[in-house]
Design a protein around this motif. Structure first.
Motif, mmCIF file in Angstrom:
data_model
loop_
_atom_site.group_PDB
_atom_site.id
_atom_site.type_symbol
_atom_site.label_atom_id
_atom_site.label_comp_id
_atom_site.label_asym_id
_atom_site.label_seq_id
_atom_site.Cartn_x
_atom_site.Cartn_y
_atom_site.Cartn_z
ATOM 1 N N ILE A 1 0.849 -1.195 0.000
ATOM 2 C CA ILE A 1 0.000 0.000 0.000
ATOM 3 C C ILE A 1 0.883 1.242 0.000
ATOM 4 O O ILE A 1 1.775 1.379 0.836
ATOM 5 C CB ILE A 1 -0.946 -0.003 1.224
ATOM 6 N N SER A 2 0.611 2.135 -0.939
ATOM 7 C CA SER A 2 1.410 3.346 -1.056
ATOM 8 C C SER A 2 0.955 4.405 -0.053
ATOM 9 O O SER A 2 -0.154 4.363 0.469
ATOM 10 C CB SER A 2 1.300 3.915 -2.468
ATOM 11 N N MET A 3 1.842 5.335 0.192
ATOM 12 C CA MET A 3 1.550 6.492 1.030
ATOM 13 C C MET A 3 1.487 7.721 0.117
ATOM 14 O O MET A 3 2.271 7.829 -0.820
ATOM 15 C CB MET A 3 2.671 6.633 2.059
ATOM 16 N N THR A 4 0.541 8.620 0.402
ATOM 17 C CA THR A 4 0.445 9.813 -0.444
ATOM 18 C C THR A 4 -0.028 11.032 0.351
ATOM 19 O O THR A 4 -0.641 10.886 1.414
ATOM 20 C CB THR A 4 -0.512 9.586 -1.643
ATOM 21 N N THR A 5 0.293 12.207 -0.201
ATOM 22 C CA THR A 5 -0.183 13.449 0.411
ATOM 23 C C THR A 5 -1.408 13.983 -0.322
ATOM 24 O O THR A 5 -1.980 14.989 0.081
ATOM 25 C CB THR A 5 0.917 14.534 0.376
ATOM 26 N N ARG A 6 -1.796 13.330 -1.394
ATOM 27 C CA ARG A 6 -2.984 13.833 -2.092
ATOM 28 C C ARG A 6 -4.217 13.441 -1.277
ATOM 29 O O ARG A 6 -4.238 12.397 -0.612
ATOM 30 C CB ARG A 6 -3.044 13.305 -3.526
ATOM 31 N N PRO A 7 -5.256 14.296 -1.294
ATOM 32 C CA PRO A 7 -6.433 14.000 -0.468
ATOM 33 C C PRO A 7 -7.165 12.763 -0.973
ATOM 34 O O PRO A 7 -7.145 12.489 -2.178
ATOM 35 C CB PRO A 7 -7.308 15.245 -0.631
ATOM 36 N N PRO A 8 -7.793 12.014 -0.064
ATOM 37 C CA PRO A 8 -8.532 10.828 -0.488
ATOM 38 C C PRO A 8 -9.695 11.190 -1.400
ATOM 39 O O PRO A 8 -10.373 12.196 -1.187
ATOM 40 C CB PRO A 8 -9.032 10.220 0.821
ATOM 41 N N ARG A 9 -9.907 10.379 -2.430
ATOM 42 C CA ARG A 9 -11.080 10.550 -3.277
ATOM 43 C C ARG A 9 -12.254 9.835 -2.616
ATOM 44 O O ARG A 9 -12.061 9.026 -1.715
ATOM 45 C CB ARG A 9 -10.816 9.964 -4.665
ATOM 46 N N GLU A 10 -13.439 10.101 -3.120
ATOM 47 C CA GLU A 10 -14.628 9.495 -2.525
ATOM 48 C C GLU A 10 -14.494 7.966 -2.525
ATOM 49 O O GLU A 10 -14.183 7.377 -3.559
ATOM 50 C CB GLU A 10 -15.886 9.920 -3.297
ATOM 51 N N GLU B 1 -12.314 6.142 -1.049
ATOM 52 C CA GLU B 1 -10.981 5.642 -0.714
ATOM 53 C C GLU B 1 -10.799 5.560 0.794
ATOM 54 O O GLU B 1 -11.166 6.480 1.532
ATOM 55 C CB GLU B 1 -9.900 6.546 -1.330
ATOM 56 N N VAL B 2 -10.219 4.473 1.242
ATOM 57 C CA VAL B 2 -10.074 4.229 2.676
ATOM 58 C C VAL B 2 -8.597 4.275 3.068
ATOM 59 O O VAL B 2 -7.755 3.659 2.407
ATOM 60 C CB VAL B 2 -10.684 2.853 3.047
ATOM 61 N N PHE C 1 -2.944 7.920 3.854
ATOM 62 C CA PHE C 1 -3.029 9.363 3.590
ATOM 63 C C PHE C 1 -2.299 10.150 4.673
ATOM 64 O O PHE C 1 -2.548 9.944 5.871
ATOM 65 C CB PHE C 1 -4.492 9.793 3.494
ATOM 66 N N LYS C 2 -1.390 11.004 4.256
ATOM 67 C CA LYS C 2 -0.587 11.776 5.190
ATOM 68 C C LYS C 2 -0.552 13.240 4.772
ATOM 69 O O LYS C 2 -0.755 13.554 3.587
ATOM 70 C CB LYS C 2 0.861 11.245 5.211
ATOM 71 N N THR C 3 -0.220 14.103 5.722
ATOM 72 C CA THR C 3 0.008 15.500 5.365
ATOM 73 C C THR C 3 1.413 15.629 4.764
ATOM 74 O O THR C 3 2.245 14.731 4.912
ATOM 75 C CB THR C 3 -0.068 16.413 6.604
ATOM 76 N N LYS C 4 1.611 16.769 4.109
ATOM 77 C CA LYS C 4 2.927 17.042 3.517
ATOM 78 C C LYS C 4 4.024 16.993 4.591
ATOM 79 O O LYS C 4 5.109 16.451 4.359
ATOM 80 C CB LYS C 4 2.877 18.433 2.867
ATOM 81 N N GLU C 5 3.696 17.539 5.779
ATOM 82 C CA GLU C 5 4.694 17.590 6.839
ATOM 83 C C GLU C 5 5.035 16.180 7.330
ATOM 84 O O GLU C 5 6.203 15.845 7.542
ATOM 85 C CB GLU C 5 4.189 18.451 8.013
ATOM 86 N N GLU C 6 3.999 15.372 7.511
ATOM 87 C CA GLU C 6 4.225 13.991 7.951
ATOM 88 C C GLU C 6 5.098 13.233 6.948
ATOM 89 O O GLU C 6 6.014 12.497 7.309
ATOM 90 C CB GLU C 6 2.876 13.254 8.120
ATOM 91 N N PHE C 7 4.758 13.414 5.655
ATOM 92 C CA PHE C 7 5.485 12.695 4.594
ATOM 93 C C PHE C 7 6.946 13.137 4.565
ATOM 94 O O PHE C 7 7.862 12.294 4.516
ATOM 95 C CB PHE C 7 4.812 12.945 3.233
#
Lengths: 206, 206
Positions: B37-46, B48-49, B56-62
Motif C-alpha cells: 500500500i502506497s503512502m500519499t499526500t494527495r487528499p482521499p477521493r470518494e 478511498e479508505v 493518507f498523510k500531510t505534507k509535513e508527515e510525509f
C-alpha cells in the motif's frame, strides 16, 4: 537467431528421499527436458540399447575417459563403472536443451566441481521437516534419540550448502511443480537473458 | 514453529510494458501475496479508505518520514508525494507475507538501494524481442530508425543489470505464470531454507 543455451539441472538428496519418483513424474510432464544418459562398463541387459539406456563402454575405454577428464562424475559399483560423460551433456546444452541429472549426493558433489554452472536442487524428506518441528517443541523422546536425529539432520544440512535450491518432497506433485518452477525461473535469470540481448546487439554493430 | 519470512518482490519495467495488467492478473490468481500500500499526500477521493487504498498523510508527515529514512522509495508528482513506507513492508515480511511492489523503473532503483534483499523482476515488451530479431536480421528500415531503436534497447538493457529476473511480456498468462514460478522458486533458495533449518537446530541446542 539467438540460441539460448540449455541449463544442466542436478537433482539429488539423501537416499530414499524419492529422487527417482520425482524425476520420472517430471519427465512425464515436461518432454522438453533431456535426461542425461549414463555411461557404464556393465554389459547391456536384454533390450537395452546403446545410447538410449546407457552408453556401453569397455573398462579400458571408461578408464581412459576418466584419465582424460571426460567424465562429469563417475563411481565404481559392484565391479563396474557408472558415470556421466561430459561431451554428451555439453552437446545437449549447446543445442539449447536442458539436461536433467538425477544422482546420489556423492556424485552431485563431483558434478559441482566439474560443472559449477549447473543448477543444484536438493530434495529433502518431509521427515526432516517433522524432525525440525519436534526439535524446537518440547520433546518427549529420549535425549539420545533426539541427539542422533539432530546429528543426522545436521549432516544433511551441511550437504545443503552445496546446492542452489532445497525442495521438500512432502507430496510428489507439489515437489515436481516446484522443480518445474525452478527450471522456468532459472531461464529468466537476468545474467542469462542479458547476455543474449547483449550478444544480439553486438552482432548488429559489428 | 519456524516462521518463514516473506519476500519483497519488485515488478518493474519500461512504461507501457503492462506491469499493472500482469500485477492485477497475478493477484487474481494468488491471494497469498500482499500488494504494497502506497503512502500519499494527495487528499482521499470518494470511497478511498486510509490504510486500504493508500496511507493518507500531510505534507509535513510525509517529509518527516523522508527525512527519517522511513520510505523505501518516493516521488513527487503534480504537487503531491507518493511512496512506499518501510515499516508497513517490513511488518508484512516479518509476518511471513510476501509483498509485491509494482513500480516505475526510477522507483525500483530507489528500492534497490534501500532494500537490496528484494527480488527484482524486470518486465520487457515483446517488441524488444522483435527489435532484437530485426536487428540481427538484414534490416529494411532506414539506418537512423534502426540506430534509434538500438539506442533505446540499450538503455533498457542497462536497466536490466539491476534486476534478478527478466520476463518477456508476450502473453499476459505466460508472464504471470513465469512470475509465479519466480515467487515459488525464490522460496526454495538454499540460503533461505538453510537459515531456517539452522536456526531451528540452534534453538534446540541452546
Amino acid at each position: 537467431m539467438i540460441e539460448e543455451k540449455g541449463i544442466l539441472f542436478i537433482l539429488s538428496g539423501p537416499s530414499g528421499v524419492g529422487k527417482g519418483t520425482v524425476r520420472k513424474s517430471l519427465f512425464d510432464k515436461d518432454t522438453d527436458l533431456k535426461y542425461s544418459i549414463s555411461m557404464t562398463t556393465r554389459p547391456p541387459r536384454e533390450g537395452e540399447v546403446d545410447g538410449v539406456d546407457y552408453f556401453f563402454k569397455t573398462k579400458e575405454e571408461f578408464e581412459d575417459m576418466i584419465e582424460n577428464n571426460k567424465m562429469i562424475e563417475y563411481a565404481h559399483y559392484v565391479g563396474n563403472y557408472y558415470g556421466t560423460p561430459k561431451d554428451y551433456v555439453q552437446k545437449q546444452l549447446d543445442n539449447g536443451n536442458d539436461v536433467f541429472l538425477e544422482i546420489e549426493v556423492q556424485g552431485a558433489l563431483q558434478v559441482k566441481e566439474n560443472f559449477p554452472e549447473g543448477v543444484f536442487v536438493f530434495l529433502i524428506p518431509p521427515s526432516l521437516e517433522e524432525l525440525k518441528d519436534r526439535i524446537i517443541s518440547r520433546g518427549t523422546e529420549t535425549e539420545e534419540k533426539v541427539r542422533n536425529r539432530l546429528a543426522a539432520a545436521k549432516e544433511e544440512i551441511e550437504m545443503m550448502d552445496y546446492y542452489d535450491y532445497v525442495v521438500v518432497n512432502d507430496q510428489i506433485d507439489t515437489a515436481v511443480q516446484t522443480v518445474q518452477s525452478i527450471v522456468r525461473s532459472e531461464h529468466c535469470k537476468r545474467e542469462r537473458v542479458a547476455i543474449q540481448y547483449k550478444k544480439a546487439l553486438e552482432r548488429d554493430e559489428s
